[in-house]
Design a protein around this motif. Sequence first.
Motif, PDB file in Angstrom:
ATOM      1  N   ASP A 189      -4.292   2.376  -0.277  1.00 32.85           N
ATOM      2  CA  ASP A 189      -3.771   3.736  -0.342  1.00 32.85           C
ATOM      3  C   ASP A 189      -4.884   4.754  -0.086  1.00 32.85           C
ATOM      4  O   ASP A 189      -4.718   5.699   0.692  1.00 32.85           O
ATOM      5  CB  ASP A 189      -3.131   3.992  -1.709  1.00 32.85           C
ATOM      6  N   TYR A 221       1.607   0.954   5.477  1.00 32.72           N
ATOM      7  CA  TYR A 221       1.145   2.309   5.795  1.00 32.72           C
ATOM      8  C   TYR A 221       1.386   2.681   7.255  1.00 32.72           C
ATOM      9  O   TYR A 221       1.265   3.851   7.614  1.00 32.72           O
ATOM     10  CB  TYR A 221      -0.328   2.467   5.398  1.00 32.72           C
ATOM     11  N   ARG A 231       6.403   5.445  -1.186  1.00 31.39           N
ATOM     12  CA  ARG A 231       5.099   5.770  -1.781  1.00 31.39           C
ATOM     13  C   ARG A 231       5.035   7.247  -2.185  1.00 31.39           C
ATOM     14  O   ARG A 231       4.345   7.609  -3.132  1.00 31.39           O
ATOM     15  CB  ARG A 231       3.976   5.400  -0.787  1.00 31.39           C
ATOM     16  N   TRP A 233       3.875  10.160  -0.566  1.00 32.26           N
ATOM     17  CA  TRP A 233       2.724  11.021  -0.323  1.00 32.26           C
ATOM     18  C   TRP A 233       3.177  12.472  -0.208  1.00 32.26           C
ATOM     19  O   TRP A 233       4.317  12.739   0.199  1.00 32.26           O
ATOM     20  CB  TRP A 233       2.061  10.616   0.985  1.00 32.26           C
TER      21      TRP A 233
END
Length: 248
Positions: A189, A221, A231, A233
């Motif tokens: 990450d 990713y 995730r 972000w």
Amino acid sequence: MGSALAAPTYTEQQLQAGEALAQKAIQASQQGDLQAAERDWTQLIEQFPDNPAVWSNRGSVRVSQNHLEEAIADFNRAIELAPYAPDPYLNRGTAYEGQSRYEDAIADYNKVLDLNPNDAAAYNNRGNAEAGRGQWQDAIADYRKAADLDRNFAFARVNYALALYQTGSTPEALAAMRNLVRKYPMFPDARAALAAALWEQKQQGEAESNWVAAIGIDKRYQDLDWVQNVRRWPPAMVAALQKFLNIE
């Protein structure tokens, strides 16, 4: 005459069998067989219906399968059985987040912090819920608190860096990401975030080397939808990654 409300008593054999089944359920979860884990926890609920931990554990497995309503029902039952145990509130909060019910999630994390003011996970998760509401300064404060409480809480540290990036504190965000990559070189990450941020700073060579390392550990990713919606972000970080992924 015994009370009809007396707690059930279990034989040593029943307790040992229950412990073995719980270990089997945990192992199934670790191996990614969530349906088998859910079946095992369901069997344990049938055998030990007044044990809040088995309800909470089945709820967690259901969250992992995105069966959020069923998970919340399990956490509700665990909370009825053990209203002063923090874990079911923490876990229910994650389910509420999955439904974008950020106010409800924050209320649960606040409850955890009432019960245990030094719970690093509750601060980190509350930061996630605040980020979901766009309250980035509140999120930054909570991520920092989580990292201060647990110096090895890598996800709290990367969340702090991502939130800094979202608010335009780019030098501080980059410094935090670089520190994470130095301390945890196998943490994808942090490497993926650093790659995207460096690319925006025109530091292509360092960006590409971090990217190769990141996807060598975790190929998810490369999936912008996963990064944005699973995730989760922050938008500025997702936009930076999108630019990086579109270079071809």
